[in-house]
Design a protein around this motif. Structure first.
Motif, PDB file in Angstrom:
ATOM      1  N   VAL A 342     -31.860 -43.977 -13.336  1.00 38.79           N
ATOM      2  CA  VAL A 342     -31.389 -43.856 -14.546  1.00 38.79           C
ATOM      3  C   VAL A 342     -30.182 -44.554 -15.068  1.00 38.79           C
ATOM      4  O   VAL A 342     -29.459 -44.702 -13.961  1.00 38.79           O
ATOM      5  N   ASN A 343     -30.250 -45.363 -15.920  1.00 43.07           N
ATOM      6  CA  ASN A 343     -28.982 -46.371 -16.313  1.00 43.07           C
ATOM      7  C   ASN A 343     -27.942 -45.620 -16.573  1.00 43.07           C
ATOM      8  O   ASN A 343     -27.661 -44.654 -17.633  1.00 43.07           O
ATOM      9  N   LEU A 344     -26.902 -45.646 -15.844  1.00 39.35           N
ATOM     10  CA  LEU A 344     -25.606 -44.630 -15.944  1.00 39.35           C
ATOM     11  C   LEU A 344     -24.808 -44.912 -16.964  1.00 39.35           C
ATOM     12  O   LEU A 344     -24.188 -44.135 -17.836  1.00 39.35           O
ATOM     13  N   SER A 345     -25.017 -46.089 -17.818  1.00 37.27           N
ATOM     14  CA  SER A 345     -24.379 -46.588 -19.040  1.00 37.27           C
ATOM     15  C   SER A 345     -25.073 -46.001 -19.971  1.00 37.27           C
ATOM     16  O   SER A 345     -24.506 -45.289 -21.129  1.00 37.27           O
ATOM     17  N   ASP A 346     -26.449 -45.809 -20.013  1.00 43.28           N
ATOM     18  CA  ASP A 346     -26.940 -45.128 -21.177  1.00 43.28           C
ATOM     19  C   ASP A 346     -26.807 -43.664 -21.077  1.00 43.28           C
ATOM     20  O   ASP A 346     -26.527 -42.943 -22.130  1.00 43.28           O
ATOM     21  N   LEU A 347     -26.632 -43.075 -19.954  1.00 42.09           N
ATOM     22  CA  LEU A 347     -26.609 -41.678 -19.625  1.00 42.09           C
ATOM     23  C   LEU A 347     -25.258 -41.215 -20.340  1.00 42.09           C
ATOM     24  O   LEU A 347     -25.063 -40.193 -20.898  1.00 42.09           O
TER      25      LEU A 347
HETATM   26  C1  LIG Z   1     -27.775 -50.447 -18.564  1.00 41.63           C
HETATM   27  O1  LIG Z   1     -27.922 -50.502 -19.918  1.00 41.63           O
HETATM   28  C2  LIG Z   1     -26.723 -51.056 -20.492  1.00 41.63           C
HETATM   29  C3  LIG Z   1     -26.674 -51.108 -21.904  1.00 41.63           C
HETATM   30  O2  LIG Z   1     -27.774 -50.398 -22.375  1.00 41.63           O
HETATM   31  C4  LIG Z   1     -27.075 -52.626 -20.158  1.00 41.63           C
HETATM   32  O3  LIG Z   1     -26.121 -53.488 -20.734  1.00 41.63           O
HETATM   33  C5  LIG Z   1     -27.139 -52.680 -18.728  1.00 41.63           C
HETATM   34  O4  LIG Z   1     -27.629 -54.046 -18.451  1.00 41.63           O
HETATM   35  C6  LIG Z   1     -28.240 -51.852 -18.078  1.00 41.63           C
HETATM   36  N1  LIG Z   1     -27.948 -51.936 -16.521  1.00 41.63           N
HETATM   37  C7  LIG Z   1     -28.968 -52.020 -15.821  1.00 41.63           C
HETATM   38  C8  LIG Z   1     -28.700 -52.097 -14.388  1.00 41.63           C
HETATM   39  O5  LIG Z   1     -30.278 -52.074 -16.077  1.00 41.63           O
END
Ligand SMILES: *[C@@H]1O[C@H](CO)[C@@H](O)[C@H](O)[C@H]1NC(C)=O
Ligand code: HEM
Ligand SMILES: *[C@@H]1O[C@H](CO)[C@@H](O)[C@H](O)[C@H]1NC(C)=O
Length: 439
Positions: A342-347
């Motif tokens: 899971v993408n931590l930023s998205d979470l």
């Molecule tokens: C996670 O999501 C963010 C924003 O949606 C994006 O900028 C970032 O590259 C993503 N990170 C990965 C490791 O995929």
């Protein structure tokens, strides 16, 4: 609705600045930060059994853990509960926790400090989380195993107090040291799997010693095995990403024996087996169910260097810096070998990203986990009205003093729908009400 009030209430507590001793530890790891994996692995290997900062000084009288008198070993009797945690089981078998296996937060703090040198703030956090999520918030009790027999509860008011044996994805997670993944064992992730134990035991055979680095590597291997064998493999934010890997570090930091010649301690096979309730000689081991022990004449870590939250995150970050593939937040999506992270930023609505966990630069990893503990609230707590008030009182009394001064980014949203892609996310095996230890 009620759950979201709780989420807000807990998040609101997480503001402010870290206490100085914690900041000192974080800047320590920042200073140690190195770009290459090789160097990170060297840092991992260089750790003592007390962590990156050695324990200095040995005080035999202070560190000897009593196993006599009221702390004499006794196997659990019928109705006395034991569960997935060898540290808690051993503490209860020696009366450092109630021998019933149902304990309180103050008793946990006192018992684990005396028996293991775990710091009050770490014990309080772990125990409060247990009371809130899998215990009885009204009574302030929690079970170190399965659901308590009704005689222990006053009137069986709360049938939901499952205890930590049946806390999959809430407290208990996959890829454990000695327990099988719940899904691969009919929901039983609390019984020691002797084959698993024998494999991890073999790692230290050569020198009869176990280290943090060895166990960090073992966690990576166990995670890979789970992905390859368990279609329901899922690393939930708190139970999977934090609790399961941290337990590996607990073995070394809290079960090692200490002495004047080795103040940071070392763990040999004998003590490893005693604490895990294992008899016999390699490779012919037998698990003595519920009979985990504190060895005779064993010296815990010194009270001047108890194992606390900052120590926990230092070891945690050191492990992941050295073995980045072992950091898992996500699971198999469609059968074995279909792991997606899971993408931590998205979470977290952009509040955190994966680098925050590894760098520990600003203590953001601690914030992240303290806050993510709440993600499970809506699924797990389902509080009654009276319970909600009790839970808030617990948070105010035990969690707020620990995390209230931390300087954490504000998380605007948790997008838990990201977990719906994992079949293991919804898997919640429950034990029968009578599932307590009978000898
Ligand atoms: C996670 O999501 C963010 C924003 O949606 C994006 O900028 C970032 O590259 C993503 N990170 C990965 C490791 O995929
Ligand atoms: C309040 C304090 C504690 C709580 C709530 C707690 C809870 C748990 C839980 C829920 C698990 C299962 C996690 C998993 O799925 O792997 C676990 C495992 C474990 N715990 Fe604890 N624990 C506590 C204290 C301790 C202490 C003091 C020690 C060591 C002295 C310890 C050592 C371990 C170990 C080694 C495991 C992994 C066992 C295995 O996989 O075979 N814990 N604990
Ligand atoms: C722990 O270390 C002390 C001091 O070296 C030693 O006397 C004792 O036998 C050890 N205890 C165990 C249980 O290994």
């Amino acid at each position: 609705m009620k759950s979201s009030i709780l989420v807000v209430a807990i998040s609101g507590l997480l503001t402010g600045a870290f206490p100085p001793e914690m900041m000192a530890m974080f800047s320590d790891i920042e200073a140690r930060q190195v770009p290459s994996t090789d160097a990170a692995q060297k840092l991992s290997r260089d750790r003592t059994n007390c962590g990156p900062t050695p324990c200095s000084g040995f005080n035999a009288k202070e560190q000897l853990v009593s196993t006599s008198g009221q702390n004499a070993y006794a196997s659990p009797k019928a109705g006395q509960i034991r569960g997935p945690c060898p540290g808690l089981n051993a503490a209860a078998n020696h009366g450092y926790l109630s021998r019933s296996g149902v304990t309180t937060i103050p008793e946990t703090i006192a018992g684990l400090s005396a028996a293991f040198g775990m710091s009050p703030e770490l014990s309080a956090f772990l125990a409060a989380y247990a009371v809130i999520f899998v215990g009885n918030p009204l009574l302030g009790t929690w079970s170190i195993g399965g659901p308590p027999p009704s005689s222990i509860l006053t009137g069986g008011l709360l049938g939901g107090a499952q205890g930590i044996s049946y806390s999959h994805n809430v407290y208990e997670g996959d890829a454990s040291i000695g327990r099988k993944d719940a899904y691969l064992n009919n929901g039983d992730a609390h019984s020691l799997d002797i084959k698993r134990f024998t494999e991890v035991y073999a790692l230290g055979l050569k020198d009869d010693r176990y280290t943090l680095d060895m166990f960090a590597q073992d966690f990576l291997k166990k995670s890979q095995q789970s992905i390859a064998t368990n279609p329901y493999y899922f690393a939930a934010p708190f139970s999977g990403t934090l609790v399961a890997p941290v337990a590996y570090n607990f073995v070394i930091n809290l079960m090692s024996n200490h002495s004047a010649s080795e103040p940071s301690g070392y763990l040999d096979g004998y003590n490893f087996k005693q604490f895990f309730g294992v008899s016999g000689d390699y490779p012919n081991f037998k698990w003595l169910k519920g009979q985990e022990r504190i060895p005779e004449n064993w010296y815990r870590r010194p009270s001047t260097n108890q194992y606390g939250i900052a120590n926990g995150f230092l070891d945690f970050a050191t492990n992941f810096a050295a073995y980045p593939d072992s950091l898992k937040l996500g699971g198999n999506t469609n059968g074995v070998n279909t792991y997606v992270g899971v993408n931590l930023s998205d979470l977290t609505g952009g509040a955190y990203n994966a680098d925050d966990l590894l760098s520990l630069k600003t203590g953001k990893a601690a914030c992240f986990y303290a806050q993510l503990a709440q993600v499970l609230v809506p699924d797990a707590a389902l509080p009654l009205v009276g319970e909600l008030a009790a839970i808030l009182r617990l948070v105010n009394k035990w969690i707020k003093p620990i995390t209230g001064s931390w300087d954490c980014p504000f998380i605007g949203q948790y997008d838990q729908t990201l977990f719906n892609q994992f079949p293991g996310y919804k898997y919640r095996p429950k034990g029968p009400a009578t599932n307590y230890m009978k000898q």
